[in-house]
Design a protein around this motif. Structure first.
Motif, PDB file in Angstrom:
ATOM      1  N   VAL A   1    -124.504  68.125  24.555  1.00 21.99           N
ATOM      2  CA  VAL A   1    -125.275  67.068  23.886  1.00 21.99           C
ATOM      3  C   VAL A   1    -124.876  65.714  24.465  1.00 21.99           C
ATOM      4  O   VAL A   1    -125.717  64.900  24.873  1.00 21.99           O
ATOM      5  CB  VAL A   1    -125.037  67.089  22.356  1.00 21.99           C
ATOM      6  CG1 VAL A   1    -125.637  65.855  21.702  1.00 21.99           C
ATOM      7  CG2 VAL A   1    -125.616  68.361  21.740  1.00 21.99           C
ATOM      8  N   ALA A   2    -123.553  65.477  24.542  1.00 20.89           N
ATOM      9  CA  ALA A   2    -123.059  64.210  25.075  1.00 20.89           C
ATOM     10  C   ALA A   2    -123.538  64.006  26.512  1.00 20.89           C
ATOM     11  O   ALA A   2    -124.030  62.931  26.877  1.00 20.89           O
ATOM     12  CB  ALA A   2    -121.535  64.186  25.010  1.00 20.89           C
ATOM     13  N   GLN A   3    -123.447  65.065  27.295  1.00 23.55           N
ATOM     14  CA  GLN A   3    -123.830  64.984  28.701  1.00 23.55           C
ATOM     15  C   GLN A   3    -125.312  64.636  28.859  1.00 23.55           C
ATOM     16  O   GLN A   3    -125.683  63.817  29.698  1.00 23.55           O
ATOM     17  CB  GLN A   3    -123.503  66.310  29.399  1.00 23.55           C
ATOM     18  CG  GLN A   3    -123.843  66.359  30.873  1.00 23.55           C
ATOM     19  CD  GLN A   3    -123.293  65.148  31.633  1.00 23.55           C
ATOM     20  OE1 GLN A   3    -122.197  64.667  31.361  1.00 23.55           O
ATOM     21  NE2 GLN A   3    -124.091  64.639  32.578  1.00 23.55           N
ATOM     22  N   GLN A   4    -126.145  65.258  28.039  1.00 24.76           N
ATOM     23  CA  GLN A   4    -127.593  65.026  28.141  1.00 24.76           C
ATOM     24  C   GLN A   4    -127.936  63.585  27.793  1.00 24.76           C
ATOM     25  O   GLN A   4    -128.781  62.961  28.445  1.00 24.76           O
ATOM     26  CB  GLN A   4    -128.355  65.965  27.201  1.00 24.76           C
ATOM     27  CG  GLN A   4    -128.226  67.438  27.535  1.00 24.76           C
ATOM     28  CD  GLN A   4    -128.983  67.825  28.790  1.00 24.76           C
ATOM     29  OE1 GLN A   4    -129.864  67.094  29.246  1.00 24.76           O
ATOM     30  NE2 GLN A   4    -128.642  68.961  29.347  1.00 24.76           N
ATOM     31  N   ILE A   5    -127.280  63.043  26.777  1.00 26.94           N
ATOM     32  CA  ILE A   5    -127.575  61.659  26.394  1.00 26.94           C
ATOM     33  C   ILE A   5    -127.065  60.693  27.465  1.00 26.94           C
ATOM     34  O   ILE A   5    -127.739  59.742  27.853  1.00 26.94           O
ATOM     35  CB  ILE A   5    -126.948  61.331  25.021  1.00 26.94           C
ATOM     36  CG1 ILE A   5    -127.573  62.223  23.939  1.00 26.94           C
ATOM     37  CG2 ILE A   5    -127.174  59.862  24.660  1.00 26.94           C
ATOM     38  CD1 ILE A   5    -126.887  62.142  22.599  1.00 26.94           C
ATOM     39  N   ARG A   6    -125.878  61.028  27.974  1.00 27.05           N
ATOM     40  CA  ARG A   6    -125.307  60.189  29.037  1.00 27.05           C
ATOM     41  C   ARG A   6    -126.254  60.146  30.235  1.00 27.05           C
ATOM     42  O   ARG A   6    -126.533  59.087  30.791  1.00 27.05           O
ATOM     43  CB  ARG A   6    -123.940  60.751  29.444  1.00 27.05           C
ATOM     44  CG  ARG A   6    -123.048  59.732  30.112  1.00 27.05           C
ATOM     45  CD  ARG A   6    -121.740  60.338  30.572  1.00 27.05           C
ATOM     46  NE  ARG A   6    -120.800  60.592  29.503  1.00 27.05           N
ATOM     47  CZ  ARG A   6    -120.301  61.803  29.217  1.00 27.05           C
ATOM     48  NH1 ARG A   6    -120.653  62.851  29.929  1.00 27.05           N
ATOM     49  NH2 ARG A   6    -119.442  61.953  28.245  1.00 27.05           N
ATOM     50  N   GLU A   7    -126.772  61.303  30.567  1.00 25.80           N
ATOM     51  CA  GLU A   7    -127.705  61.415  31.692  1.00 25.80           C
ATOM     52  C   GLU A   7    -128.955  60.563  31.438  1.00 25.80           C
ATOM     53  O   GLU A   7    -129.460  59.878  32.332  1.00 25.80           O
ATOM     54  CB  GLU A   7    -128.088  62.887  31.883  1.00 25.80           C
ATOM     55  CG  GLU A   7    -128.965  63.186  33.084  1.00 25.80           C
ATOM     56  CD  GLU A   7    -128.240  62.985  34.415  1.00 25.80           C
ATOM     57  OE1 GLU A   7    -127.000  63.022  34.417  1.00 25.80           O
ATOM     58  OE2 GLU A   7    -128.931  62.767  35.440  1.00 25.80           O
ATOM     59  N   ALA A   8    -129.423  60.614  30.181  1.00 25.77           N
ATOM     60  CA  ALA A   8    -130.640  59.871  29.850  1.00 25.77           C
ATOM     61  C   ALA A   8    -130.413  58.363  29.925  1.00 25.77           C
ATOM     62  O   ALA A   8    -131.304  57.599  30.304  1.00 25.77           O
ATOM     63  CB  ALA A   8    -131.122  60.265  28.455  1.00 25.77           C
ATOM     64  N   ILE A   9    -129.185  57.925  29.579  1.00 22.87           N
ATOM     65  CA  ILE A   9    -128.879  56.493  29.700  1.00 22.87           C
ATOM     66  C   ILE A   9    -128.784  56.115  31.174  1.00 22.87           C
ATOM     67  O   ILE A   9    -129.304  55.086  31.611  1.00 22.87           O
ATOM     68  CB  ILE A   9    -127.553  56.153  28.973  1.00 22.87           C
ATOM     69  CG1 ILE A   9    -127.698  56.389  27.466  1.00 22.87           C
ATOM     70  CG2 ILE A   9    -127.166  54.696  29.228  1.00 22.87           C
ATOM     71  CD1 ILE A   9    -126.387  56.307  26.702  1.00 22.87           C
TER      72      ILE A   9
END
Lengths: 289, 120, 262
Positions: free
Chosen positions: B15-23
């Motif tokens: 979850v953290a990785q996906q949001i980081r990627e989106a930012i």
């Protein structure tokens, strides 16, 4: 607030022992998974918790009071079971009314909304529904009933992929909005795995895993590599299953690894997901020993 | 946002990785609100506690900020910090590896630079 | 009574009322409409007044409600699904059936008075078992009537309680087992009657005087008042004791109700 405490439950039918000695606690405000293969005793356990059948020994307490023949406690529990207890001649709307009468505060608006989403005509009689739609109807009641603890026994029985997707969405949404406790009993784990916070794995009438999903998976490894190295590395560890392909072996380990041992370059350590862990814990090979 | 879950990593890290990627890809701009825990839970059937755990990692890293009663927002400079961090990783992971491989193949520094120029 | 118990009483009463109306509708169809149509077809005279006059509403309701009290498992299923304990189910069922059977007897009595008397003027005493047996005891007819009504109501209570007990015992068994038990009982009954009759024919039949004394006592027969009708206090006491017994036993039986695999 202790939630539900199940203590030393034993149950036999005729001569077959179904539940050996069940101890577990269900705390308010979580989504639990009760995982086990068919015939492991899931439904029996849920029926005992909700006072539908009697245990031979042991107690079920809710917030310190026994659930046995206790209207007030039973009014906080709802079990959606595979067995249909609604009468076939009742219209679905009438069954909503009955639920409202006996549980109070039934969420009619939400029920109507869900019925539209699942394309369920509420003017039908329960007996006229297909297996899938009976499940859908019971799920709608489960989501709209004000009971604090909702037990779902095989909740996606007969549902197609779209309806399953819809249900999982609504389950999590309903959970976030109401803070109800859900206990989902199933042998189909993959789809529901990420929704669960805590799991019980039941095998042969005993709880063999009881923990938060993250903690449980933390200890679940797949060790893969050449047979000899893998055997050496996993010797003495709690190996719950193996797969071999030619000279390559994958060993499933549940429990701590030995940090003293050096991991050979040819061997990899990966994590298992819940589905894999479950299959390996409950398969026939695991039952030997 | 899209989630492609694999099975071998804990969900909260994903979850953290996906949001980081989106930012990083500027799907969520700085100062913008990101989807709530509830929305993510609901859309991907992930237990809210798990989603929250992932979000808290990002809060601890200072990439997102909680605004009480409103939701989570991308912090000022979050994208730049991600880029910096990934550059650091790029050097540690890729460049160091590249050089050691080049040394094994007896490629000189000058030759390596030429190769990089060719591929660029 | 808690709110929940009240709601269960309401739920069960509504269900019984619906079933009752359904049965009555069929009785009306079979007892009045059907003969009417038949007489129309065959060309014979049909007397509606006669038909209405001949309806014995009280005893009819008495029997129907008793039969409805036999049904237990389907109510139990829906109540346990809705978080109701067995004890509450029992309590609500007893209350609901006492209410409905009492009400039905009041209606039966009113029916006798209003319809039958306005239509024909004949007395109703000859239809009342209680009046036949115990009527002679009372000098005052109003008291006799009143006692007779009370008896009708009380006996309908007890009959309902008894039917609840029988129904709950049957609910412990699966459908298949119930069928077997039913068959066994009928066989026993038939064979029993046959052997008794056979024994009576061959050896004559004498009942032990002790049994007769007990029966006399229960019926309120007293030699000193013989001829004036029997003592009516006894049947009331019998009924009350039997009713309480049935009630307690049905609670004990219902406590063993569980969801079956069928």
């Amino acid at each position: 607030m202790d939630g539900i405490i199940v203590k030393e439950i034993k149950k036999s039918f005729n001569k077959a022992t179904i539940l050996k000695n069940i101890d577990l606690q269900i705390k308010p405000g979580k989504i639990y998974g009760l995982l086990g293969r068919n015939g492991a005793g899931k439904s029996t356990l849920l029926s005992i918790i909700t006072n539908r059948i009697f245990s031979d020994e042991g107690t079920v307490m809710l917030d310190g009071n026994t659930v046995f023949e206790n209207d007030e406690a039973l009014g906080q529990l709802y079990l959606m079971s595979e067995r249909n207890l609604y009468s076939n001649s009742s219209k679905l709307r009438q069954l909503f009314n009955t639920t409202e009468l006996l549980y109070g505060n039934f969420d009619y608006n939400y029920a109507q909304k869900l019925a539209n989403m699942f394309e369920l005509d509420l003017n039908q009689k329960f007996g006229k529904l297909s297996t899938g739609y009976r499940t859908i109807f019971k799920l709608i009641v489960s989501l709209c009933v004000p009971a604090k603890y909702v037990f779902l026994d095989e909740p996606v029985l007969g549902l197609d992929a779209n309806h399953r997707e819809l249900f999982y969405r609504e389950l999590v949404d309903n959970y976030v909005k109401t803070g109800k406790t859900f206990v989902i009993s199933t042998h189909l784990i993959e789809e529901v795995a990420n929704s669960l916070e805590h799991v019980f794995v039941i095998r042969d009438g005993q709880i063999i895993v009881d923990g938060d999903v993250d903690d449980v998976l933390e200890k679940a490894y797949l060790i893969a590599g050449p047979v000899k190295e893998v055997e050496q590395y996993t010797a003495g560890l709690n190996v719950i299953g193996q797969e071999t392909l030619g000279n390559i072996q994958g060993s499933y380990v549940f429990g701590e690894l030995d940090s003293e041992r050096i991991l050979p370059d040819t061997v990899t350590v990966e994590k298992m997901d819940l589905q894999k862990l479950f299959i390996n814990l409950t398969n026939a090979r695991g039952e030997k020993k | 946002m899209r989630f492609n879950f694999n099975s071998s990593e804990p969900i909260y890290l994903q979850v953290a990785q996906q949001i980081r990627e989106a930012i990083f890809t500027k799907t969520y701009l700085e100062g913008e609100q990101i989807p709530s825990t509830t929305e993510i839970s609901r859309d991907f059937h992930i237990n809210p506690a798990t989603v929250l755990k992932g979000m808290n990692l990002l809060v601890a890293d200072g990439l997102i900020e909680k605004k009480r009663g409103i939701g989570m927002f991308v912090a000022e400079g979050a994208q730049r910090r991600i880029v910096e961090k990934r550059r650091e990783f790029f050097y540690q992971d890729e460049v160091v590896k590249l050089i050691s491989e080049a040394k094994k193949l007896q490629i000189s520094q000058k030759e390596l630079v030429e190769l990089i120029k060719r591929g660029f | 009574m808690t709110v929940k118990e009240k709601n269960v009483v309401f739920f069960l009463s509504k269900r019984v009322f619906r079933q009752l109306l359904y049965v009555l509708m069929w009785l009306l169809l079979g007892g009045i409409v059907f003969p009417m149509v038949l007489s129309f077809i065959t060309g014979t005279n049909y007397n509606l007044v006669e038909a209405i006059r001949n309806i014995t509403l009280g005893p009819m309701l008495y029997i129907i409600i008793g039969c409805l009290a036999l049904l237990s498992y389907s109510d139990f299923k829906i109540l346990i699904q809705n978080g109701i304990s067995r004890r509450t189910y029992w309590k609500a069922k007893v209350i609901a059936f006492l209410g409905i059977s009492g009400l039905s007897q009041v209606i039966g009595i009113l029916y006798v008075f209003l319809i039958r008397q306005t239509l024909s003027g004949t007395g109703w005493e000859k239809y009342s078992l209680f009046m036949q047996i115990y009527g002679g005891f009372f000098k005052n007819t109003t008291v006799a009537y009143l006692m007779s009504f009370l008896f009708a109501i009380l006996s309908s209570f007890v009959f309902s309680l008894f039917c609840i007990l029988i129904g709950s015992i049957f609910s412990l068994f699966t459908k298949k087992q119930r069928r077997l038990i039913f068959l066994a009982l009928i066989t026993l009954f038939v064979v029993g009657i046959m052997t008794t009759a056979d024994g009576y024919n061959r050896y004559g039949f004498t009942v032990s005087s002790k049994v007769i004394n007990v029966l006399n006592f229960l019926a309120g027969y007293d030699k000193s008042t013989a001829g004036k009708g029997l003592n009516p206090t006894m049947p009331f006491i019998d009924l009350i004791i039997f009713g309480i017994f049935s009630g307690i036993c049905s609670l004990k039986v219902m406590k063993h109700f569980k969801i079956r695999n069928e």
